[in-house]
Design an enzyme around this catalytic site. Structure first.
Site, PDB file in Angstrom:
ATOM      1  N   THR A 140       0.629 -11.272   0.944  1.00 20.17           N
ATOM      2  CA  THR A 140       1.695 -10.999   1.910  1.00 20.17           C
ATOM      3  C   THR A 140       1.415 -11.689   3.249  1.00 20.17           C
ATOM      4  OG1 THR A 140       2.533  -9.206   3.310  1.00 20.17           O
ATOM      5  CG2 THR A 140       0.430  -8.832   2.300  1.00 20.17           C
ATOM      6  N   ASP A 141       2.477 -11.888   4.038  1.00 24.50           N
ATOM      7  CA  ASP A 141       2.289 -12.423   5.392  1.00 24.50           C
ATOM      8  C   ASP A 141       1.644 -11.391   6.318  1.00 24.50           C
ATOM      9  OD1 ASP A 141       4.479 -10.702   5.599  1.00 24.50           O
ATOM     10  OD2 ASP A 141       5.807 -12.146   6.566  1.00 24.50           O
ATOM     11  N   GLU A 142       1.635 -10.110   5.880  1.00 26.67           N
ATOM     12  CA  GLU A 142       1.134  -9.060   6.769  1.00 26.67           C
ATOM     13  C   GLU A 142      -0.366  -9.187   7.027  1.00 26.67           C
ATOM     14  OE1 GLU A 142       2.733  -5.145   6.263  1.00 26.67           O
ATOM     15  OE2 GLU A 142       4.490  -5.894   5.196  1.00 26.67           O
ATOM     16  N   TYR A 166      -2.538  -0.937   4.419  1.00 28.38           N
ATOM     17  CA  TYR A 166      -1.951  -1.796   3.378  1.00 28.38           C
ATOM     18  C   TYR A 166      -2.390  -3.245   3.565  1.00 28.38           C
ATOM     19  CZ  TYR A 166       1.490  -4.933   1.274  1.00 28.38           C
ATOM     20  OH  TYR A 166       2.084  -5.976   0.581  1.00 28.38           O
ATOM     21  N   LYS A 170      -4.820  -5.717   1.263  1.00 28.34           N
ATOM     22  CA  LYS A 170      -4.369  -7.001   0.699  1.00 28.34           C
ATOM     23  C   LYS A 170      -5.297  -8.122   1.184  1.00 28.34           C
ATOM     24  CE  LYS A 170      -1.236  -7.824  -1.530  1.00 28.34           C
ATOM     25  NZ  LYS A 170      -1.054  -7.817  -3.012  1.00 28.34           N
TER      26      LYS A 170
END
Ligand code: NAD
Length: 358
Positions: A140-142, A166, A170
Protein backbone atom coordinates in the site's frame (compact mmCIF):
# COMPACT_ATOMS: atom_id res chain seq x y z
CA UNK A 1 6.78 -17.42 -17.61
CA UNK A 2 4.48 -18.92 -20.27
CA UNK A 3 1.91 -20.51 -18.06
CA UNK A 4 1.18 -19.40 -14.55
CA UNK A 5 -0.12 -21.62 -11.80
CA UNK A 6 -0.95 -19.14 -9.11
CA UNK A 7 -1.66 -19.13 -5.43
CA UNK A 8 -3.78 -16.04 -4.79
CA UNK A 9 -3.94 -15.35 -1.05
CA UNK A 10 -6.90 -13.30 0.15
CA UNK A 11 -8.71 -13.99 -3.12
CA UNK A 12 -12.13 -13.77 -1.44
CA UNK A 13 -11.46 -10.19 -0.35
CA UNK A 14 -12.20 -7.02 -2.30
CA UNK A 15 -9.09 -6.63 -4.48
CA UNK A 16 -8.23 -10.35 -4.53
CA UNK A 17 -11.64 -11.32 -5.93
CA UNK A 18 -11.51 -8.60 -8.59
CA UNK A 19 -7.99 -9.75 -9.48
CA UNK A 20 -9.13 -13.39 -9.86
CA UNK A 21 -12.01 -12.33 -12.17
CA UNK A 22 -9.62 -10.17 -14.20
CA UNK A 23 -6.93 -12.85 -14.46
CA UNK A 24 -9.15 -15.74 -15.54
CA UNK A 25 -10.65 -13.59 -18.33
CA UNK A 26 -7.33 -12.18 -19.53
CA UNK A 27 -5.13 -15.29 -19.08
CA UNK A 28 -7.48 -18.16 -19.90
CA UNK A 29 -4.80 -20.93 -19.84
CA UNK A 30 -3.57 -20.10 -16.33
CA UNK A 31 -4.62 -21.84 -13.13
CA UNK A 32 -5.55 -20.16 -9.86
CA UNK A 33 -5.79 -21.59 -6.36
CA UNK A 34 -7.28 -19.09 -3.91
CA UNK A 35 -6.21 -19.48 -0.28
CA UNK A 36 -8.42 -17.45 2.02
CA UNK A 37 -9.27 -17.74 5.71
CA UNK A 38 -12.72 -16.18 5.09
CA UNK A 39 -12.45 -13.63 7.87
CA UNK A 40 -15.27 -11.06 8.15
CA UNK A 41 -13.75 -9.38 5.05
CA UNK A 42 -13.63 -12.52 2.91
CA UNK A 43 -16.71 -13.63 0.99
CA UNK A 44 -17.12 -16.73 -1.16
CA UNK A 45 -19.98 -14.96 -2.96
CA UNK A 46 -17.44 -12.55 -4.47
CA UNK A 47 -15.97 -15.51 -6.36
CA UNK A 48 -19.32 -16.84 -7.61
CA UNK A 49 -18.71 -15.75 -11.23
CA UNK A 50 -15.61 -18.01 -11.45
CA UNK A 51 -16.72 -20.96 -9.27
CA UNK A 52 -17.35 -23.24 -12.26
CA UNK A 53 -14.17 -22.29 -14.13
CA UNK A 54 -12.07 -25.49 -14.37
CA UNK A 55 -8.92 -23.38 -13.84
CA UNK A 56 -10.17 -22.13 -10.46
CA UNK A 57 -9.82 -23.78 -7.04
CA UNK A 58 -10.73 -22.48 -3.61
CA UNK A 59 -9.09 -23.54 -0.33
CA UNK A 60 -10.23 -22.17 2.99
CA UNK A 61 -7.18 -21.78 5.20
CA UNK A 62 -4.79 -19.46 6.97
CA UNK A 63 -1.59 -18.10 5.41
CA UNK A 64 0.05 -18.58 8.83
CA UNK A 65 -0.28 -22.35 8.25
CA UNK A 66 3.09 -22.85 6.55
CA UNK A 67 2.59 -26.61 6.09
CA UNK A 68 -0.69 -26.00 4.26
CA UNK A 69 0.95 -23.44 1.95
CA UNK A 70 3.84 -25.84 1.22
CA UNK A 71 1.44 -28.65 0.41
CA UNK A 72 -0.61 -26.43 -1.94
CA UNK A 73 2.53 -25.26 -3.76
CA UNK A 74 3.59 -28.90 -4.26
CA UNK A 75 0.20 -30.49 -4.95
CA UNK A 76 -0.80 -27.95 -7.63
CA UNK A 77 2.80 -27.36 -8.86
CA UNK A 78 2.27 -23.64 -8.36
CA UNK A 79 4.93 -21.27 -9.71
CA UNK A 80 3.49 -17.88 -8.66
CA UNK A 81 2.14 -16.38 -5.45
CA UNK A 82 0.15 -13.15 -5.56
CA UNK A 83 -0.21 -12.16 -1.94
CA UNK A 84 -3.26 -10.03 -1.07
CA UNK A 85 -4.30 -11.64 2.24
CA UNK A 86 -4.21 -9.08 5.01
CA UNK A 87 -6.10 -7.34 7.71
CA UNK A 88 -6.75 -4.14 5.79
CA UNK A 89 -8.87 -1.68 7.78
CA UNK A 90 -6.92 1.08 9.56
CA UNK A 91 -9.68 1.67 12.16
CA UNK A 92 -9.60 -1.99 13.20
CA UNK A 93 -5.80 -1.82 13.47
CA UNK A 94 -6.17 1.00 16.00
CA UNK A 95 -8.67 -0.84 18.20
CA UNK A 96 -7.11 -4.32 17.79
CA UNK A 97 -3.62 -4.49 16.31
CA UNK A 98 -2.97 -8.19 17.20
CA UNK A 99 -4.65 -9.61 14.09
CA UNK A 100 -2.63 -7.20 11.92
CA UNK A 101 0.68 -8.36 13.38
CA UNK A 102 -0.39 -11.99 13.04
CA UNK A 103 -1.67 -11.97 9.45
CA UNK A 104 0.27 -9.14 7.86
CA UNK A 105 3.68 -9.88 9.39
CA UNK A 106 3.70 -13.52 10.58
CA UNK A 107 1.43 -14.61 7.72
CA UNK A 108 3.64 -12.99 5.08
CA UNK A 109 6.71 -14.54 6.72
CA UNK A 110 4.99 -17.94 6.64
CA UNK A 111 4.35 -17.61 2.88
CA UNK A 112 7.94 -16.55 2.22
CA UNK A 113 9.25 -19.53 4.22
CA UNK A 114 7.02 -21.98 2.33
CA UNK A 115 7.93 -20.47 -1.05
CA UNK A 116 11.66 -20.64 -0.32
CA UNK A 117 11.42 -24.23 0.89
CA UNK A 118 9.45 -25.51 -2.11
CA UNK A 119 10.95 -23.42 -4.90
CA UNK A 120 14.58 -23.06 -3.78
CA UNK A 121 15.63 -25.39 -0.91
CA UNK A 122 13.83 -28.56 -2.09
CA UNK A 123 15.41 -28.63 -5.57
CA UNK A 124 18.79 -27.51 -4.15
CA UNK A 125 18.87 -30.45 -1.71
CA UNK A 126 18.64 -32.73 -4.75
CA UNK A 127 21.36 -30.85 -6.64
CA UNK A 128 18.80 -29.15 -8.90
CA UNK A 129 18.20 -25.56 -9.97
CA UNK A 130 15.42 -23.56 -8.28
CA UNK A 131 11.96 -23.93 -9.77
CA UNK A 132 11.21 -20.80 -11.89
CA UNK A 133 8.85 -18.76 -9.73
CA UNK A 134 7.56 -15.36 -8.72
CA UNK A 135 6.36 -14.06 -5.36
CA UNK A 136 4.36 -10.87 -5.84
CA UNK A 137 3.52 -8.92 -2.71
CA UNK A 138 0.60 -6.47 -2.75
CA UNK A 139 1.34 -3.47 -0.55
CA UNK A 140 0.00 0.00 0.00
CA UNK A 141 0.98 3.66 -0.35
CA UNK A 142 0.28 4.02 3.38
CA UNK A 143 3.76 2.64 4.19
CA UNK A 144 5.22 5.97 3.04
CA UNK A 145 3.45 7.94 5.78
CA UNK A 146 1.63 11.22 5.24
CA UNK A 147 2.08 14.26 2.98
CA UNK A 148 1.44 17.98 3.40
CA UNK A 149 -0.83 19.71 0.86
CA UNK A 150 1.98 20.69 -1.52
CA UNK A 151 4.52 17.91 -0.88
CA UNK A 152 5.59 15.92 -3.93
CA UNK A 153 3.84 12.55 -4.33
CA UNK A 154 5.40 9.31 -3.02
CA UNK A 155 7.95 7.66 -5.30
CA UNK A 156 9.49 4.22 -4.82
CA UNK A 157 12.46 6.04 -3.26
CA UNK A 158 10.38 7.74 -0.55
CA UNK A 159 11.50 6.63 2.89
CA UNK A 160 9.04 4.36 4.70
CA UNK A 161 7.31 6.16 7.60
CA UNK A 162 4.17 4.17 8.50
CA UNK A 163 1.88 5.83 11.03
CA UNK A 164 -0.82 3.27 11.90
CA UNK A 165 -0.53 -0.32 13.13
CA UNK A 166 -1.97 -1.31 9.72
CA UNK A 167 0.65 0.53 7.68
CA UNK A 168 3.44 -0.50 10.06
CA UNK A 169 2.48 -4.17 9.65
CA UNK A 170 2.40 -3.77 5.85
CA UNK A 171 5.80 -2.03 5.92
CA UNK A 172 7.23 -4.88 8.00
CA UNK A 173 5.99 -7.42 5.44
CA UNK A 174 7.46 -5.35 2.57
CA UNK A 175 10.85 -5.47 4.32
CA UNK A 176 10.63 -9.25 4.82
CA UNK A 177 9.82 -9.70 1.11
CA UNK A 178 12.81 -7.56 0.18
CA UNK A 179 15.08 -9.49 2.56
CA UNK A 180 14.01 -12.87 1.14
CA UNK A 181 15.10 -11.65 -2.28
CA UNK A 182 18.34 -10.11 -1.13
CA UNK A 183 19.39 -12.96 1.18
CA UNK A 184 17.95 -16.08 -0.43
CA UNK A 185 17.37 -15.08 -4.06
CA UNK A 186 13.58 -15.49 -3.89
CA UNK A 187 12.18 -13.92 -7.09
CA UNK A 188 9.98 -11.19 -5.64
CA UNK A 189 8.22 -8.04 -6.77
CA UNK A 190 6.17 -5.63 -4.67
CA UNK A 191 3.54 -3.11 -5.71
CA UNK A 192 2.46 -0.17 -3.55
CA UNK A 193 -0.99 0.98 -4.54
CA UNK A 194 -3.26 3.86 -3.60
CA UNK A 195 -6.91 3.57 -2.42
CA UNK A 196 -8.97 1.21 -4.55
CA UNK A 197 -12.71 1.36 -5.19
CA UNK A 198 -15.11 -0.78 -7.20
CA UNK A 199 -17.38 -3.85 -6.91
CA UNK A 200 -17.23 -6.39 -4.05
CA UNK A 201 -15.84 -3.81 -1.60
CA UNK A 202 -16.82 -4.54 2.01
CA UNK A 203 -18.96 -1.60 3.20
CA UNK A 204 -16.75 -0.54 6.07
CA UNK A 205 -14.52 1.38 3.62
CA UNK A 206 -15.47 4.90 2.55
CA UNK A 207 -17.10 4.58 -0.87
CA UNK A 208 -19.19 1.41 -0.30
CA UNK A 209 -20.07 2.66 3.20
CA UNK A 210 -21.47 5.89 1.80
CA UNK A 211 -23.42 4.14 -0.96
CA UNK A 212 -24.94 1.49 1.32
CA UNK A 213 -25.72 3.97 4.11
CA UNK A 214 -27.61 6.18 1.67
CA UNK A 215 -29.53 3.12 0.45
CA UNK A 216 -30.41 2.35 4.10
CA UNK A 217 -31.11 6.00 5.08
CA UNK A 218 -28.31 5.95 7.67
CA UNK A 219 -25.90 8.77 8.66
CA UNK A 220 -22.80 9.24 6.48
CA UNK A 221 -19.91 9.47 8.96
CA UNK A 222 -17.05 11.76 7.90
CA UNK A 223 -13.89 11.94 10.02
CA UNK A 224 -12.83 15.36 11.37
CA UNK A 225 -13.23 18.08 8.75
CA UNK A 226 -13.23 15.57 5.87
CA UNK A 227 -10.23 17.27 4.27
CA UNK A 228 -8.00 14.16 4.26
CA UNK A 229 -6.83 13.52 0.71
CA UNK A 230 -6.54 10.12 -0.96
CA UNK A 231 -5.63 9.01 -4.47
CA UNK A 232 -8.37 6.72 -5.88
CA UNK A 233 -7.90 3.92 -8.41
CA UNK A 234 -10.55 1.66 -9.98
CA UNK A 235 -9.82 -1.86 -8.74
CA UNK A 236 -9.54 -3.40 -12.22
CA UNK A 237 -6.75 -0.94 -13.00
CA UNK A 238 -4.91 -2.26 -9.94
CA UNK A 239 -5.26 -5.81 -11.33
CA UNK A 240 -3.89 -4.56 -14.68
CA UNK A 241 -0.95 -2.97 -12.89
CA UNK A 242 -0.13 -6.21 -11.04
CA UNK A 243 -0.36 -8.09 -14.36
CA UNK A 244 2.27 -5.75 -15.84
CA UNK A 245 4.53 -6.05 -12.80
CA UNK A 246 4.28 -9.87 -12.91
CA UNK A 247 4.98 -10.10 -16.62
CA UNK A 248 7.35 -7.20 -17.27
CA UNK A 249 8.56 -6.00 -13.87
CA UNK A 250 12.15 -6.44 -12.74
CA UNK A 251 12.68 -8.95 -9.95
CA UNK A 252 13.54 -7.35 -6.60
CA UNK A 253 11.84 -4.05 -7.51
CA UNK A 254 8.94 -2.08 -6.00
CA UNK A 255 6.41 -0.45 -8.32
CA UNK A 256 3.95 2.29 -7.34
CA UNK A 257 0.45 1.98 -8.79
CA UNK A 258 -1.83 5.00 -8.57
CA UNK A 259 -4.72 6.77 -10.21
CA UNK A 260 -3.46 10.38 -10.54
CA UNK A 261 -6.77 11.12 -8.90
CA UNK A 262 -6.62 12.95 -5.56
CA UNK A 263 -9.86 13.73 -3.72
CA UNK A 264 -10.66 15.09 -0.26
CA UNK A 265 -12.88 12.59 1.59
CA UNK A 266 -15.71 15.11 1.99
CA UNK A 267 -15.75 15.77 -1.77
CA UNK A 268 -16.00 12.03 -2.49
CA UNK A 269 -18.92 11.77 -0.06
CA UNK A 270 -20.70 14.74 -1.69
CA UNK A 271 -20.08 13.33 -5.17
CA UNK A 272 -21.60 9.94 -4.24
CA UNK A 273 -24.60 11.80 -2.75
CA UNK A 274 -25.09 13.81 -5.95
CA UNK A 275 -24.79 10.76 -8.19
CA UNK A 276 -27.36 8.84 -6.15
CA UNK A 277 -29.68 11.88 -6.05
CA UNK A 278 -29.45 11.93 -9.87
CA UNK A 279 -30.01 8.17 -10.25
CA UNK A 280 -33.19 8.35 -8.15
CA UNK A 281 -34.55 11.41 -9.96
CA UNK A 282 -33.94 9.79 -13.37
CA UNK A 283 -35.28 6.32 -12.50
CA UNK A 284 -38.53 6.27 -10.44
CA UNK A 285 -38.22 2.47 -10.18
CA UNK A 286 -35.34 2.92 -7.72
CA UNK A 287 -37.63 4.60 -5.17
CA UNK A 288 -39.83 1.48 -5.23
CA UNK A 289 -36.82 -0.82 -4.93
CA UNK A 290 -35.17 1.24 -2.16
CA UNK A 291 -37.95 3.00 -0.20
CA UNK A 292 -35.57 3.99 2.65
CA UNK A 293 -33.16 5.61 0.22
CA UNK A 294 -36.03 7.42 -1.45
CA UNK A 295 -36.86 9.01 1.90
CA UNK A 296 -33.23 10.10 2.38
CA UNK A 297 -32.91 11.39 -1.13
CA UNK A 298 -36.13 13.39 -0.89
CA UNK A 299 -34.11 15.70 1.43
CA UNK A 300 -31.00 15.23 -0.74
CA UNK A 301 -28.59 12.53 0.40
CA UNK A 302 -26.10 15.20 1.58
CA UNK A 303 -28.41 15.83 4.56
CA UNK A 304 -27.17 12.49 5.99
CA UNK A 305 -23.55 13.74 6.26
CA UNK A 306 -22.43 13.62 9.90
CA UNK A 307 -18.99 14.81 10.99
CA UNK A 308 -17.50 12.50 13.64
CA UNK A 309 -14.39 12.65 15.85
CA UNK A 310 -11.26 12.24 13.72
CA UNK A 311 -9.39 8.93 13.58
CA UNK A 312 -6.36 8.82 15.94
CA UNK A 313 -3.17 9.66 14.05
CA UNK A 314 -5.13 10.19 10.82
CA UNK A 315 -2.78 10.66 7.83
CA UNK A 316 -3.57 13.92 6.03
CA UNK A 317 -2.68 13.10 2.44
CA UNK A 318 -1.46 10.24 0.27
CA UNK A 319 -0.43 10.75 -3.34
CA UNK A 320 1.33 8.33 -5.67
CA UNK A 321 3.95 9.19 -8.26
CA UNK A 322 3.70 6.20 -10.63
CA UNK A 323 6.24 7.46 -13.20
CA UNK A 324 8.51 4.43 -12.81
CA UNK A 325 5.63 1.99 -13.44
CA UNK A 326 4.45 4.11 -16.37
CA UNK A 327 7.90 4.40 -17.97
CA UNK A 328 9.14 0.84 -17.39
CA UNK A 329 5.90 -1.09 -17.79
CA UNK A 330 3.76 1.32 -19.88
CA UNK A 331 1.21 1.36 -17.06
CA UNK A 332 -1.67 3.82 -17.47
CA UNK A 333 -4.99 3.49 -15.63
CA UNK A 334 -7.72 2.83 -18.21
CA UNK A 335 -10.86 3.66 -16.21
CA UNK A 336 -11.48 7.36 -15.55
CA UNK A 337 -12.85 8.30 -12.15
CA UNK A 338 -16.15 9.39 -13.75
CA UNK A 339 -16.55 5.95 -15.38
CA UNK A 340 -15.33 4.03 -12.33
CA UNK A 341 -17.61 5.72 -9.81
CA UNK A 342 -20.61 5.23 -12.14
CA UNK A 343 -19.76 1.54 -12.55
CA UNK A 344 -19.38 1.19 -8.78
CA UNK A 345 -22.68 2.88 -7.90
CA UNK A 346 -24.52 0.84 -10.52
CA UNK A 347 -22.93 -2.35 -9.20
CA UNK A 348 -24.10 -1.63 -5.63
CA UNK A 349 -27.60 -0.75 -6.84
CA UNK A 350 -27.76 -4.27 -8.29
CA UNK A 351 -25.91 -6.09 -5.52
CA UNK A 352 -28.71 -6.87 -3.04
CA UNK A 353 -27.92 -10.61 -3.16
CA UNK A 354 -24.22 -10.02 -2.48
CA UNK A 355 -24.96 -7.51 0.30
CA UNK A 356 -27.24 -10.07 2.00
CA UNK A 357 -24.27 -12.49 2.23
CA UNK A 358 -22.15 -10.11 4.35
P1 NAD B 1 -9.86 -7.14 2.25
O1 NAD B 1 -9.84 -6.85 3.70
O2 NAD B 1 -11.06 -6.83 1.43
O3 NAD B 1 -9.54 -8.69 2.00
C1 NAD B 1 -8.57 -9.38 2.71
C2 NAD B 1 -8.77 -10.87 2.45
O4 NAD B 1 -7.73 -11.59 3.13
C3 NAD B 1 -10.09 -11.41 2.97
O5 NAD B 1 -10.69 -12.25 1.99
C4 NAD B 1 -9.72 -12.21 4.20
O6 NAD B 1 -10.59 -13.31 4.45
C5 NAD B 1 -8.32 -12.69 3.81
N1 NAD B 1 -7.49 -12.99 4.99
C6 NAD B 1 -7.31 -12.23 6.09
N2 NAD B 1 -6.50 -12.85 6.94
C7 NAD B 1 -6.13 -14.02 6.36
C8 NAD B 1 -5.28 -15.09 6.76
N3 NAD B 1 -4.63 -15.09 7.92
N4 NAD B 1 -5.12 -16.13 5.90
C9 NAD B 1 -5.77 -16.15 4.71
N5 NAD B 1 -6.61 -15.18 4.31
C10 NAD B 1 -6.78 -14.12 5.12
O7 NAD B 1 -8.57 -6.41 1.67
P2 NAD B 1 -8.38 -5.67 0.25
O8 NAD B 1 -8.89 -4.31 0.37
O9 NAD B 1 -8.86 -6.56 -0.82
O10 NAD B 1 -6.79 -5.56 0.22
C11 NAD B 1 -6.00 -6.62 -0.35
C12 NAD B 1 -4.54 -6.26 -0.23
O11 NAD B 1 -4.28 -5.05 -0.91
C13 NAD B 1 -4.09 -6.06 1.22
O12 NAD B 1 -2.81 -6.62 1.35
C14 NAD B 1 -4.03 -4.54 1.36
O13 NAD B 1 -3.05 -4.17 2.29
C15 NAD B 1 -3.64 -4.12 -0.04
N6 NAD B 1 -4.11 -2.78 -0.45
C16 NAD B 1 -5.42 -2.43 -0.33
C17 NAD B 1 -5.84 -1.18 -0.79
C18 NAD B 1 -7.30 -0.77 -0.74
O14 NAD B 1 -7.63 0.35 -1.12
N7 NAD B 1 -8.22 -1.63 -0.34
C19 NAD B 1 -4.92 -0.28 -1.33
C20 NAD B 1 -3.58 -0.68 -1.43
C21 NAD B 1 -3.19 -1.93 -1.00
Amino acid sequence: MNSRKMLVTGGAGFIGANFVHYWLVNHPGDKIVVLDALTYAGNRASLKPVETDPNFNFVQGDICDTALVESLLKEHQLNTIVHFAAESHVDRSITGPDAFIETNIIGSYSLLKAAKKVWIDGPKSQGLESIPHRFHHVSTDEVYGTLGPSDPAFTEETQYAPNSPYSASKAASDHLVRAYHHTYGLQVTTSNCSNNYGPYHFPEKLIPLIITNILNNKPLPVYGDGQQIRDWLYVEDHARGIDLVLNKGRVGENYNIGGHNEWANIDIVKLVCQLLNQRFSQDPGLAVQYPQAAAAIANKAESLITFVEDRAGHDQRYAIDAKKTQQELAYVPQVSFEQGIDLTIDWYLNAQDWLKTL
